[in-house]
Design an enzyme around this catalytic site. Structure first.
Site, short mmCIF file in Angstrom:
data_model
loop_
_atom_site.label_atom_id
_atom_site.label_comp_id
_atom_site.label_asym_id
_atom_site.label_seq_id
_atom_site.Cartn_x
_atom_site.Cartn_y
_atom_site.Cartn_z
N HIS A 1 -2.94 -3.33 2.12
CA HIS A 1 -1.70 -3.15 1.39
C HIS A 1 -1.65 -4.08 0.19
O HIS A 1 -1.95 -5.27 0.31
CB HIS A 1 -0.48 -3.40 2.28
CG HIS A 1 0.82 -3.18 1.58
ND1 HIS A 1 1.25 -1.93 1.18
CD2 HIS A 1 1.77 -4.05 1.14
CE1 HIS A 1 2.42 -2.03 0.57
NE2 HIS A 1 2.75 -3.31 0.52
N SER A 2 -1.27 -3.54 -0.96
CA SER A 2 -1.13 -4.31 -2.19
C SER A 2 -2.44 -5.02 -2.53
O SER A 2 -3.47 -4.36 -2.64
CB SER A 2 0.06 -5.29 -2.05
OG SER A 2 0.47 -5.78 -3.29
N MET A 3 -2.44 -6.34 -2.66
CA MET A 3 -3.70 -7.04 -2.91
C MET A 3 -4.75 -6.68 -1.88
O MET A 3 -5.95 -6.57 -2.19
CB MET A 3 -3.46 -8.56 -2.89
CG MET A 3 -4.73 -9.39 -3.15
SD MET A 3 -4.53 -11.14 -2.78
CE MET A 3 -4.96 -11.18 -1.03
N ALA B 1 -5.38 -3.91 -0.58
CA ALA B 1 -6.05 -2.65 -0.88
C ALA B 1 -7.23 -2.88 -1.81
O ALA B 1 -8.30 -2.30 -1.63
CB ALA B 1 -5.06 -1.67 -1.51
N SER C 1 -2.75 1.12 0.24
CA SER C 1 -1.30 1.22 0.26
C SER C 1 -0.67 0.30 -0.78
O SER C 1 -1.05 -0.87 -0.90
CB SER C 1 -0.79 0.85 1.66
OG SER C 1 0.59 0.64 1.68
#
Length: 259
Positions: A99-101, A103, A126
């Site tokens: 998720h975020s970083m 990803a 994500s």
């Protein structure tokens, strides 16, 4: 290869958390936290998906029980450090979620493992734009108050932490390092991945436009799907069940058939 023991196999165990060991699972899911996040963010995922899936969560240096270790503020370096820790866990198919970083990091880890002959069964990205969707962001250069404001705006940190100034100040070095890693990450052209990429995003996420999420399709030869949910950057908190169903359905479709 023997089934991994909880948190022990693959180095000193500092990098990997295995909250609900599932040695009989046919597939593993490796989870990569967001900026400022930790492995415990994925405890509910591990609990929900075990024993069908053996969930591993990556613990970055500089937080929780690794608080005394230097933070790593570079995605490429993080990937180089994580890959050796995961090698011993690739005795069965592996999918990845970030998720975020996380990803961006999951993508770089998947690229490196594939060059070693280990292709993920799926890469779930994500709340993050594709590697080639560049934005010039500099939150990591801001003062502490600005970073705290950003954390509260994103709502990715536990509410109890956000209300405790002392704890907030304690975690700021790790948060700043993570923001630096995410914001200074630059895609290096080269082999991408051949596994399917499944992107997930909130329809009101200021960090990712739908076009930026769709650009993940350019980084795989194995197929692409995009799932859009109501909400902002941490849409997955409200849609946890739906997100996990997407992952579970894909993992089951790619899992080897038992003898």
């Amino acid at each position: 290869m023997k089934a991994a023991q909880s948190g022990e196999r693959g180095g000193n165990g500092a990098w990997i958390r295995r909250f609900h060991p599932a040695p009989e699972a046919r597939t593993r899911l490796v989870c990569f936290p967001h900026a400022g996040g930790s492995a415990t963010f994925f405890h509910p995922v591990s609990q929900a998906m075990s024993p069908a899936v053996d969930v591993l969560a990556i613990q970055y240096p500089g937080r929780q029980d690794r608080r005394s270790e230097p933070c790593v503020d570079d995605i490429e370096k993080l990937a180089e450090l994580v890959v050796p820790e995961l090698r011993a866990w690739t005795d069965r198919p592996v999918a990845m979620f970030g998720h975020s970083m996380g990803a961006s990091l999951a993508f770089e880890v998947a690229r490196r493992l594939e060059q070693e002959g280990v292709t993920a069964t799926g890469l779930f990205v994500s709340g993050r734009r594709a590697p080639t969707a560049f934005r010039d962001e500099r939150v990591h250069l801001a003062d502490d108050d600005r970073i705290i404001t950003e954390l509260k705006r994103m709502s990715g940190t536990d509410a109890a932490v956000l209300g405790d100034e002392e704890i907030l100040r304690m975690i700021l070095p790790a948060v700043r390092a993570d923001y630096r890693a995410a914001e200074t990450y630059r895609y290096t052209p080269g082999p991408d991945v051949s596994c399917p990429i499944i992107a997930m995003t909130g329809d009101d996420d200021a960090q990712v436009t739908l076009d930026e999420a769709r650009m993940w399709a350019d980084h795989t030869s194995g197929g692409f799907n995009l799932h859009v949910y109501e909400g902002g950057h941490f849409f997955l908190t409200a849609h946890a069940a739906a997100v996990m169903k997407v992952m579970t359905d894909h993992i089951e479709s790619r899992s080897p058939v038992r003898d």
